[in-house]
Write an enzyme that holds these catalytic residues in place. Structure first.
Site, PDB file in Angstrom:
ATOM      1  N   LYS A   1      -7.677   1.070  -2.276  1.00 25.29           N
ATOM      2  CA  LYS A   1      -7.164   0.665  -0.962  1.00 25.29           C
ATOM      3  C   LYS A   1      -7.134   1.828   0.023  1.00 25.29           C
ATOM      4  O   LYS A   1      -7.526   1.685   1.181  1.00 25.29           O
ATOM      5  CB  LYS A   1      -5.757   0.071  -1.106  1.00 25.29           C
TER       6      LYS A   1
ATOM      7  N   LYS B   1       0.735   5.945   8.373  1.00 25.53           N
ATOM      8  CA  LYS B   1       1.336   6.086   7.040  1.00 25.53           C
ATOM      9  C   LYS B   1       0.264   6.085   5.958  1.00 25.53           C
ATOM     10  O   LYS B   1       0.273   6.921   5.045  1.00 25.53           O
ATOM     11  CB  LYS B   1       2.323   4.942   6.808  1.00 25.53           C
TER      12      LYS B   1
ATOM     13  N   THR C   1       0.869  -1.178   0.000  1.00 28.06           N
ATOM     14  CA  THR C   1       0.000   0.000   0.000  1.00 28.06           C
ATOM     15  C   THR C   1       0.900   1.220   0.000  1.00 28.06           C
ATOM     16  O   THR C   1       1.561   1.524   1.003  1.00 28.06           O
ATOM     17  CB  THR C   1      -0.917   0.011   1.238  1.00 28.06           C
TER      18      THR C   1
END
Length: 403
Positions: A276, A351, A200
């Site tokens: 995502k 993150k 990701t």
């Protein structure tokens, strides 16, 4: 089973089509390739209907599926050749019944990648090559796998030995280094190799790396995952795929389906990453909301298990409440019950919310609850203990707020 393998039966016809096709692929025009693919499709249907009519037991079906994996890969590559006209005949020939399946390489044996690689290796009749900077993770993976697993000395070494490469890495910088850095994948990659990145990362970085893979004559898809460590362990992950062509998606799906239960094409390159980060935005918000609701209920004197059972049979139900409930001992398998160990780390959620924030700025999208969630996980990430705990530890963070 006798009718399946009888003279003139589906398997013999399959082998005849394969033998007839491999020798003249270079000479076939578009119509000829269409006929070739159609013949393979009909053989697959014949085998399928024969198995259905015989009510074949599940264990025999699994054995047959393993036997025919090479042939299914060959059919996929015929479709790819039809679409791109770039895959060499020699590459297709390597998938015949007399040759081994394409070697698979896996880079990134972390908390997610280790379990993903275990499923992929166990369900693939192919040589398997792994690489990770953590030599202990590589040693453990080899110890828990069969003799077909070997270790590469670098991403470039792995790329030189694999026809399919899966990467599962923590951040954008890691992906760029593994693909484009010194001794990276691009230094050893072959024409036609399929690269599947399940990290990701920033959408722009994903697209840029994929374009460099394509420029090297290989193929690329982005396929980030949802389902967490529990999903990786169970092999029930969801893969959100971005691909340049349908053929790239179908080829990737053959492998992704061995690590998860849902493989969804979201669009062109980068679309998987976009899907995502939208999912993780909602996940972060819902986890904070669940933690707040549970904390409030407990301060009002409610038993947490009773409250959770009400939420999970009512309109407030979500994954954060019914699968990964942030209150310890409410869900036996949740990371919270295991001391917030073994889940999706807080610092990684922070993150991901940074990626969400970047995308929101680029698209001038309002981000109200998302901005608040990012700030909460930023504060938690500054705590050296919480940073490496599962992100559901936001419940503990909230309970430390004075009453």
């Amino acid at each position: 089973m006798d009718s399946l393998r009888s003279k003139g039966g589906p398997i013999e016809k399959w082998q005849e089509v394969q033998k007839d096709s491999l020798g003249k692929l270079d000479a076939l025009d578009h119509d000829g390739l269409c006929v070739c693919v159609d013949r393979f499709e009909k053989c697959v249907e014949a085998i399928y209907h024969t198995l259905r009519s015989q009510a074949t037991p599940d264990q025999e079906l699994e054995s047959i599926a393993a036997d025919f994996e090479k042939e299914l890969q060959l059919k996929q590559h015929l479709a790819i050749l039809l679409d791109t006209k770039t895959l060499p005949t020699a590459r297709l020939a390597s998938y015949s019944t007399s040759a081994s399946s394409e070697a698979i390489g896996f880079i990134g044996l972390g908390q997610m990648g280790f379990h993903m690689a275990k499923h992929l290796q166990a369900k693939s009749a192919a040589p398997f090559v792994v690489f990770d900077m953590n030599s202990d993770a590589v040693a453990r993976f080899k110890a828990e796998s069969d003799s077909s697993v070997t270790a590469a000395s670098s991403p470039a070494d792995l790329a030189s030995r694999a026809s399919v490469i899966v990467t599962a890495l923590p951040e954008s910088a890691h992906v760029k280094d593994v693909y484009t850095g010194s001794q990276g994948i691009l230094e050893g990659i072959h024409e036609g190799t399929l690269c599947i990145d399940s990290s990701t990362i920033d959408t722009s970085v994903s697209i840029d790396v994929s374009q460099q893979v394509l420029a090297a004559g290989a193929r690329a898809v982005d396929a980030p995952i949802s389902g967490g460590i529990m999903g990786a362990q169970a092999g029930t992950l969801t893969f959100m795929v971005g691909s340049q062509t349908d053929s790239d998606y179908e080829r990737a799906k053959l492998h992704l389906g061995k690590m998860g239960k849902n493989v969804i094409r979201c669009g062109d390159l980068g679309a998987g990453q976009a899907a995502k980060i939208c999912n993780n935005l909602l996940l972060a918000i819902s986890m904070i909301g669940t933690a707040e609701a549970m904390n409030l209920g407990m301060r009002l004197g409610l038993d947490p298990k009773v409250l959770a059972s009400i939420i999970n049979t009512s309109s407030g139900r979500c994954w954060s409440s019914d699968t990964a409930n942030p209150v310890p001992d409410v869900i036996a398998t949740a990371p919270s019950t295991n001391g917030y160990r073994g889940g999706f780390k807080t610092r990684l959620m922070h993150k991901d919310l940074g990626l969400v924030s970047n995308a929101a700025k680029d698209t001038r999208t309002p981000l109200l609850l998302g901005a608040l969630a990012e700030n909460i996980y930023r504060l938690m990430s500054h705590d050296p203990t919480m940073a490496d705990q599962d992100f559901s530890s936001v419940f503990e963070w909230l309970t430390n707020v004075p009453k």
